[in-house]
Design a protein around this motif. Structure first.
Motif, short mmCIF file in Angstrom:
data_model
loop_
_atom_site.label_atom_id
_atom_site.label_comp_id
_atom_site.label_asym_id
_atom_site.label_seq_id
_atom_site.Cartn_x
_atom_site.Cartn_y
_atom_site.Cartn_z
N GLN A 296 0.84 -1.20 0.00
CA GLN A 296 0.00 0.00 0.00
C GLN A 296 0.88 1.25 0.00
O GLN A 296 0.61 2.22 -0.70
CB GLN A 296 -0.89 0.01 1.24
CG GLN A 296 -2.03 -0.98 1.22
CD GLN A 296 -2.89 -0.83 2.46
OE1 GLN A 296 -2.39 -0.99 3.57
NE2 GLN A 296 -4.15 -0.53 2.28
N TYR A 338 -5.74 -8.52 -2.35
CA TYR A 338 -6.34 -7.42 -1.58
C TYR A 338 -7.03 -6.42 -2.51
O TYR A 338 -8.15 -5.98 -2.26
CB TYR A 338 -5.24 -6.74 -0.75
CG TYR A 338 -5.61 -5.37 -0.23
CD1 TYR A 338 -6.49 -5.23 0.85
CD2 TYR A 338 -5.10 -4.22 -0.83
CE1 TYR A 338 -6.84 -3.97 1.31
CE2 TYR A 338 -5.45 -2.96 -0.37
CZ TYR A 338 -6.31 -2.84 0.69
OH TYR A 338 -6.66 -1.60 1.14
N VAL A 342 -10.86 -5.24 -2.40
CA VAL A 342 -11.28 -3.84 -2.26
C VAL A 342 -12.29 -3.50 -3.35
O VAL A 342 -13.30 -2.86 -3.10
CB VAL A 342 -10.06 -2.90 -2.35
CG1 VAL A 342 -10.49 -1.45 -2.53
CG2 VAL A 342 -9.20 -3.03 -1.11
N LYS A 343 -11.99 -3.98 -4.56
CA LYS A 343 -12.88 -3.71 -5.69
C LYS A 343 -14.26 -4.31 -5.42
O LYS A 343 -15.29 -3.72 -5.71
CB LYS A 343 -12.28 -4.34 -6.96
CG LYS A 343 -12.32 -3.42 -8.13
CD LYS A 343 -11.56 -3.80 -9.36
CE LYS A 343 -11.11 -5.20 -9.55
NZ LYS A 343 -10.39 -5.41 -10.80
N ALA A 347 -13.12 -0.42 0.26
CA ALA A 347 -11.96 -0.21 1.12
C ALA A 347 -12.34 0.02 2.58
O ALA A 347 -11.61 -0.35 3.48
CB ALA A 347 -11.14 0.96 0.60
N GLU A 348 -13.48 0.62 2.82
CA GLU A 348 -13.85 0.97 4.19
C GLU A 348 -13.94 -0.27 5.08
O GLU A 348 -13.47 -0.29 6.19
CB GLU A 348 -15.19 1.71 4.19
CG GLU A 348 -15.08 3.16 3.81
CD GLU A 348 -14.05 3.92 4.63
OE1 GLU A 348 -14.13 3.86 5.87
OE2 GLU A 348 -13.15 4.56 4.05
N LEU A 350 -12.42 -3.11 4.70
CA LEU A 350 -11.10 -3.65 4.98
C LEU A 350 -10.32 -2.72 5.91
O LEU A 350 -9.54 -3.16 6.72
CB LEU A 350 -10.33 -3.86 3.67
CG LEU A 350 -10.84 -5.01 2.83
CD1 LEU A 350 -10.15 -5.03 1.49
CD2 LEU A 350 -10.66 -6.32 3.54
N LYS A 357 -6.08 2.93 5.68
CA LYS A 357 -7.20 3.47 4.91
C LYS A 357 -6.65 4.49 3.93
O LYS A 357 -6.51 5.67 4.24
CB LYS A 357 -8.21 4.13 5.84
CG LYS A 357 -9.01 3.13 6.64
CD LYS A 357 -10.00 3.84 7.52
CE LYS A 357 -10.63 2.88 8.50
NZ LYS A 357 -11.44 3.55 9.50
#
Ligand SMILES: [Mg+2]
Length: 431
Positions: A296, A338, A342-343, A347-348, A350, A357
């Motif tokens: 990330q 990951y 997320v897709k 994302a929230e 996870l 974030k």
């Protein structure tokens, strides 16, 4: 372990790691591997596209075993950078260097790489194993015990920590804690101290020297809730926050057999903590490859680099080139997994699981490219095939469950130059 929570289900088939380290399930291509005529045609057609369109992809390059071996540059790395740099000496695509090394300074590593590659590497292109600790700003103002070696205090300052205590400083303040080495035991009994401010967390940056001292004093801090001069009848749990980087169990240096890495030190600490308290040592953050956090962080630096260059198109694809199936391939594949989650889930959700974030990201994929110039080789010195029916050990960290699919590289090529050619071909760019 919050950072890894979402994929902790599988622990199976550790034999695959050894197969990968020994040259399986894939094999290095033959030395004559080149881009074929059909591919060259594609590249020529799309040269003009490159000139009018900014890049939509970026590289995450491992250092040891990909660009350098010891203090020597791998010749293919110099070739790769001839392709990556334009006539003005600027990168044609965003590139970051991602290493699990940690007992060095970011700018020192950038200088070293610049000298070896003949290309100016900026410090903010280098991601060391502890670099993502910059993201843990909630601890930057707290009084943290730091373990490791080299420019420890300078490194922690650069990460944002304002109030650190080294293991040596703690030992000087409480000499009676360090009793293994008879020569270092205090000759007289010092007066107890009550003026030493409590420690509020622990940073494990890399393997220290004198492991017995660091293990003992870190344990003392955890068991006493940061007041090793006093001690407590019952160890608090959960204990103080611990952030750790670089979980490599072993690494290859000049010796013919692998050397202990920081992962071995962490294993010692985890084992002692569990044995003494009956509880598991917990990490507030565990970073360095193959941690998602590191990817990330790398993705964010790639995005910033593209923005600085004025490239308007979002970076959609990442290519991670490495020589180690356990850290480089596993990490890139885990990050790809990951990105797919997320897709799918957003994302929230996870983010609540402890992952960073980030701002919404345009990155859609992360491909793993394994090279044969480092750890991964059919002829790795000291590597042995397990006997029939024998399962070789899994060398990954305790908090990283094993998944055979994550060990399989998207591509296997001879070296980093071939990796760059492969990516340019896939993206329709001229080499
Ligand atoms: Mg490597």
């Amino acid at each position: 372990m919050a950072v890894l929570g979402f994929f902790s289900a599988v622990r199976a088939a550790p034999w695959l790691w050894r197969r990968a380290a020994a040259g399986l399930p894939g094999h290095c291509p033959g030395k004559g591997y080149t881009v074929g005529p059909a591919q060259v045609r594609t590249v020529q057609v799309s040269r003009s596209a490159e000139l009018v369109s900014p890049p939509t992809f970026g590289f995450l390059l491992d250092i040891d075993g990909v660009l350098v071996r010891g203090h020597r540059v791998i010749p293919a790395a110099v070739e790769a950078f001839r392709r990556l740099v334009n006539a003005q000496g600027q990168l044609r695509v965003p590139v970051v260097f991602v290493t699990n090394a940690g007992n060095i300074l970011q700018r020192g590593k950038a200088q070293e790489l610049s000298a070896l590659l003949g290309f100016k590497v900026e410090p903010d292109q280098v991601i060391l194993s502890h670099s993502p600790m910059k993201l843990f700003s909630q601890y930057h103002g707290k009084r943290m015990l730091v373990s490791g070696q080299g420019p420890l205090v300078e490194n922690t300052r650069a990460l944002g920590f304002e109030n650190v205590v080294t293991v040596d400083e703690l030992r000087m303040a409480f000499p009676v804690l360090d009793m293994v080495d008879l020569q270092r035991r205090p000759k007289t009994t010092p007066l107890p101290r009550s003026d030493f401010p409590a420690i509020e967390g622990v940073l494990l940056l890399g393997e220290p020297v004198r492991w017995e001292t660091s293990l003992q004093l870190i344990m003392d801090v955890l068991l006493s809730n940061g007041n090793p001069g006093t001690g407590l009848a019952t160890a608090p749990y959960p204990h103080l926050p611990v952030l750790a980087s670089n979980m490599d169990l072993l690494w290859m240096a000049e010796a013919r057999m692998p050397r202990f890495g920081h992962g071995t030190f962490l294993l010692c600490l985890e084992t002692i903590y569990r044995k003494v308290t009956g509880n598991e040592l917990r990490y507030e953050g565990l970073m360095g490859k193959p941690s998602i956090l590191t990817y990330q962080y790398a993705e964010d630096l790639i995005r910033q680099q593209a923005e600085r260059r004025g490239w308007a198109a979002p970076i959609q694809k990442l290519y991670a080139v490495g020589d180690n199936p356990m850290s480089d391939v596993y990490g890139a594949n885990l990050f790809h997994q990951y990105l797919q989650m997320v897709k799918h889930d957003g994302a929230e959700e996870l983010g609540a699981d402890g992952l960073w974030k980030q701002r919404p990201s345009a990155t859609q994929s992360c491909s793993s490219i394994l090279v044969c110039t480092g750890v991964y080789s059919p002829k790795t010195p000291g590597s042995t095939e397990p006997a029939q029916g024998e399962e070789p050990p899994f060398h990954g960290h305790r908090d990283f469950s094993f998944s055979p699919k994550l060990m399989e590289a998207s591509h296997i090529v001879n070296d980093v130059d071939e990796a760059v050619q492969l990516v340019f071909h896939k993206e329709g760019w001229a080499s």
